[in-house]
Design a protein around this motif. Structure first.
Motif, mmCIF file in Angstrom:
data_model
loop_
_atom_site.group_PDB
_atom_site.id
_atom_site.type_symbol
_atom_site.label_atom_id
_atom_site.label_comp_id
_atom_site.label_asym_id
_atom_site.label_seq_id
_atom_site.Cartn_x
_atom_site.Cartn_y
_atom_site.Cartn_z
ATOM 1 N N PRO A 122 0.814 -1.233 0.000
ATOM 2 C CA PRO A 122 0.000 0.000 0.000
ATOM 3 C C PRO A 122 0.843 1.277 0.000
ATOM 4 N N ASN A 123 2.082 1.206 0.534
ATOM 5 C CA ASN A 123 2.946 2.391 0.568
ATOM 6 C C ASN A 123 3.375 2.823 -0.829
ATOM 7 N N PHE A 124 3.241 1.928 -1.793
ATOM 8 C CA PHE A 124 3.666 2.203 -3.165
ATOM 9 C C PHE A 124 2.491 2.670 -4.037
ATOM 10 N N ARG A 125 1.432 3.147 -3.362
ATOM 11 C CA ARG A 125 0.257 3.610 -4.106
ATOM 12 C C ARG A 125 -0.340 2.482 -4.961
ATOM 13 N N CYS A 126 -0.368 1.322 -4.356
ATOM 14 C CA CYS A 126 -0.884 0.128 -5.027
ATOM 15 C C CYS A 126 -1.862 -0.573 -4.088
ATOM 16 N N THR A 127 -2.966 -1.019 -4.627
ATOM 17 C CA THR A 127 -3.952 -1.746 -3.827
ATOM 18 C C THR A 127 -3.678 -3.251 -3.948
ATOM 19 N N PRO A 128 -3.223 -3.866 -2.867
ATOM 20 C CA PRO A 128 -2.933 -5.303 -2.947
ATOM 21 C C PRO A 128 -4.209 -6.114 -3.118
ATOM 22 N N SER A 129 -4.099 -7.235 -3.797
ATOM 23 C CA SER A 129 -5.259 -8.101 -4.021
ATOM 24 C C SER A 129 -4.887 -9.540 -3.693
ATOM 25 N N VAL A 130 -5.825 -10.414 -3.966
ATOM 26 C CA VAL A 130 -5.583 -11.823 -3.722
ATOM 27 C C VAL A 130 -4.458 -12.354 -4.619
ATOM 28 N N ILE A 131 -4.145 -11.655 -5.688
ATOM 29 C CA ILE A 131 -3.068 -12.094 -6.589
ATOM 30 C C ILE A 131 -1.717 -12.058 -5.874
ATOM 31 N N SER A 132 -1.413 -10.937 -5.223
ATOM 32 C CA SER A 132 -0.144 -10.839 -4.485
ATOM 33 C C SER A 132 -0.172 -11.721 -3.236
ATOM 34 N N LEU A 133 -1.341 -11.815 -2.599
ATOM 35 C CA LEU A 133 -1.457 -12.699 -1.430
ATOM 36 C C LEU A 133 -1.167 -14.146 -1.819
ATOM 37 N N ASN A 134 -1.765 -14.611 -2.906
ATOM 38 C CA ASN A 134 -1.539 -15.984 -3.345
ATOM 39 C C ASN A 134 -0.083 -16.225 -3.730
ATOM 40 N N ALA A 135 0.529 -15.214 -4.334
ATOM 41 C CA ALA A 135 1.950 -15.344 -4.683
ATOM 42 C C ALA A 135 2.789 -15.543 -3.425
ATOM 43 N N LEU A 136 2.485 -14.770 -2.378
ATOM 44 C CA LEU A 136 3.220 -14.902 -1.119
ATOM 45 C C LEU A 136 2.955 -16.251 -0.466
ATOM 46 N N LEU A 137 1.694 -16.659 -0.419
ATOM 47 C CA LEU A 137 1.358 -17.939 0.213
ATOM 48 C C LEU A 137 2.010 -19.103 -0.537
ATOM 49 N N SER A 138 2.059 -19.018 -1.853
ATOM 50 C CA SER A 138 2.706 -20.078 -2.638
ATOM 51 C C SER A 138 4.177 -20.196 -2.273
ATOM 52 N N VAL A 139 4.815 -19.049 -2.043
ATOM 53 C CA VAL A 139 6.219 -19.043 -1.636
ATOM 54 C C VAL A 139 6.385 -19.631 -0.237
ATOM 55 N N LEU A 140 5.554 -19.181 0.685
ATOM 56 C CA LEU A 140 5.689 -19.619 2.078
ATOM 57 C C LEU A 140 5.349 -21.095 2.256
ATOM 58 N N CYS A 141 4.403 -21.567 1.485
ATOM 59 C CA CYS A 141 3.920 -22.937 1.677
ATOM 60 C C CYS A 141 4.862 -24.000 1.106
ATOM 61 N N LYS A 142 5.946 -23.558 0.505
ATOM 62 C CA LYS A 142 6.890 -24.535 -0.049
ATOM 63 C C LYS A 142 7.839 -25.108 0.994
ATOM 64 N N SER A 143 7.863 -24.529 2.178
ATOM 65 C CA SER A 143 8.777 -25.015 3.215
ATOM 66 C C SER A 143 8.115 -24.951 4.580
ATOM 67 N N LYS A 144 8.630 -25.743 5.503
ATOM 68 C CA LYS A 144 8.097 -25.729 6.862
ATOM 69 C C LYS A 144 8.380 -24.399 7.545
ATOM 70 N N GLU A 145 9.542 -23.787 7.200
ATOM 71 C CA GLU A 145 9.861 -22.482 7.772
ATOM 72 C C GLU A 145 8.841 -21.435 7.324
ATOM 73 N N GLY A 146 8.429 -21.539 6.073
ATOM 74 C CA GLY A 146 7.455 -20.585 5.551
ATOM 75 C C GLY A 146 6.067 -20.794 6.116
ATOM 76 N N LEU A 147 5.709 -22.045 6.360
ATOM 77 C CA LEU A 147 4.375 -22.337 6.904
ATOM 78 C C LEU A 147 4.159 -21.656 8.247
ATOM 79 N N VAL A 148 5.233 -21.492 9.007
ATOM 80 C CA VAL A 148 5.131 -20.836 10.314
ATOM 81 C C VAL A 148 4.669 -19.384 10.162
ATOM 82 N N LEU A 149 4.990 -18.773 9.022
ATOM 83 C CA LEU A 149 4.667 -17.362 8.811
ATOM 84 C C LEU A 149 3.276 -17.146 8.228
ATOM 85 N N VAL A 150 2.656 -18.220 7.769
ATOM 86 C CA VAL A 150 1.373 -18.091 7.063
ATOM 87 C C VAL A 150 0.282 -17.519 7.955
ATOM 88 N N GLY A 151 0.190 -18.007 9.180
ATOM 89 C CA GLY A 151 -0.878 -17.568 10.083
ATOM 90 C C GLY A 151 -0.871 -16.067 10.292
#
Length: 395
Positions: A122-151
């Motif tokens: 949002p600081n970049f004058r951009c409205t985040p959507s489910v597209i960026s959220l899904n991109a992040l979740l896809s990255v985090l869900c690839k490892s156990k370390e990332g899964l900890v951050l999902v919640g």
């Protein structure tokens, strides 16, 4: 002489600006490619190139330099570029740039940086959507370390006005199933309706198949009923997975009930379904039901394959009915089903157990005559048979 109307063209200024931007980008790319060391100030090069053409840096220019820095693994140069983009520029930054940055951080295993840039969108004058959220979740869900951050990421989404969609739940459920957290996967599946999302057949199938691999039959059957109540009837492959779980736990009668259920639903159980249940009855020494099941297969028009015959022959051997077992090879061939080495190994084990080593040797020769080669299982059966007979040398 200028063409008529040229001086009054309202598109002249826009065209010139576009041409200047294009030249600036080409100059910028050339200078970056010629840069001999990693100590360059890429942000300054970017700004100077555009200033020389009286133009402002564009989203495409920033996208290029960000990709370049990731490709060259020069991530120490990235913070000033992002800071300038956030604080000095005035255009609305396209969300696709952040999706690219998040995925690139993921490839570098810099998961906290991926989370940080997502929250800064949002600081970049951009409205985040489910597209960026899904991109992040896809990255985090690839490892156990990332899964900890999902919640924590999901807890922040309401503040960012991001609405979860079915695609989001699909990413989460797949990751949970892959990491063996099946109860959590089922819980999220049930939560989807609270977010106006409806699970589809693929999601139910994913969870069911994961349960069949990792869970016990009670949980599998319970979820199968939940799946049916939701209006999704399993296909033959999914029923076969459930049957395998029941057979694995020695519940042949329960497994057979699913063959009956399949037929009631208008599905035709395949040879795999029957082979599994046949094996279950024979493992349970319920030879009467094995015979009835074998006859049922033939009555409904299923053609036994080598796995069927091998299983049935094993049942006959367990009953010490060795002659009928051997006759089954002829039956197989008449039915157009070629016996394999495991067919002979099954018979060989039966004769070895009964002490008929002479017959066993005949079988081995018959297998060779049919173009089959003995394998390690063949030798193991033969050696154990001779040892049990007290014969230490083989002529």
């Amino acid at each position: 002489m200028r063409p008529w109307g040229w001086a009054a063209s309202p598109h002249k200024g826009k065209w010139q600006r576009s041409f200047g931007v294009l030249q600036a980008i080409q100059t910028f790319k050339k200078k970056v490619a010629e840069e001999p060391n990693d100590g360059a100030n890429y942000l300054s090069i970017l700004i100077d190139c555009f200033r020389s053409y009286n133009a402002e840096p564009t989203p495409s220019a920033y996208s290029f330099i960000i990709r370049y820095l990731f490709r060259r693994h020069m991530l120490s140069h990235l913070p000033p570029v992002l800071d300038h983009l956030e604080k000095a520029e005035r255009f609305d930054v396209p969300e696709r740039i952040f999706v690219s940055v998040i995925r690139s951080f993921g490839r570098e295993n810099r998961l906290h940086d991926a989370v940080d840039i997502f929250r800064r969108i949002p600081n970049f004058r951009c409205t985040p959507s489910v597209i960026s959220l899904n991109a992040l979740l896809s990255v985090l869900c690839k490892s156990k370390e990332g899964l900890v951050l999902v919640g924590d990421v999901l807890l922040k989404t309401p503040e960012m006005n991001i609405r979860l969609e079915a695609s989001t739940f699909r990413i989460l459920i797949k990751a949970l199933c892959r990491n063996g957290k099946l109860n959590s996967a089922i819980e999220i599946l049930r939560m989807m309706s609270l977010h106006d999302c409806t699970p589809d057949a693929k999601l139910y199938s994913l969870v069911l198949c994961s349960l069949c691999i990792q869970a016990g039959s009670d949980q599998v059957v319970e979820f199968l009923e939940e799946m049916r109540n939701a209006g999704f009837l399993p296909n033959a492959l999914e029923y076969n997975s459930v049957i395998d779980v029941l057979i694995r736990e020695g519940k042949a009668n329960d497994a057979y009930s699913f063959i009956t259920l399949m037929r009631l639903e208008g599905k035709i159980p395949d040879i795999t379904s029957y082979n599994s249940v046949l094996d279950g009855f024979i493992l349970a020494n319920d030879f009467q039901k094995a015979d009835e099941l074998f006859d049922e297969m033939l009555l409904i028009g299923l053609f036994p394959n080598s796995a069927t015959y091998n299983t049935y022959i094993n049942g006959l051997c367990k009953q010490d009915n060795l002659e009928l077992s051997r006759q089954m090879i002829t039956c197989m061939e008449r039915a157009g089903c070629k016996p394999d080495i495991e067919t002979f190994n099954t018979l060989l084990a039966g004769y070895a157990k009964a002490g008929g080593m002479a017959k066993a040797k005949e079988l081995m020769n018959e297998a060779i005559d049919k173009g089959l080669q003995w394998n390690s299982h063949t030798y193991e059966i033969l050696i154990n048979g001779f040892i049990s007979k007290g014969i230490l040398q083989v002529n």
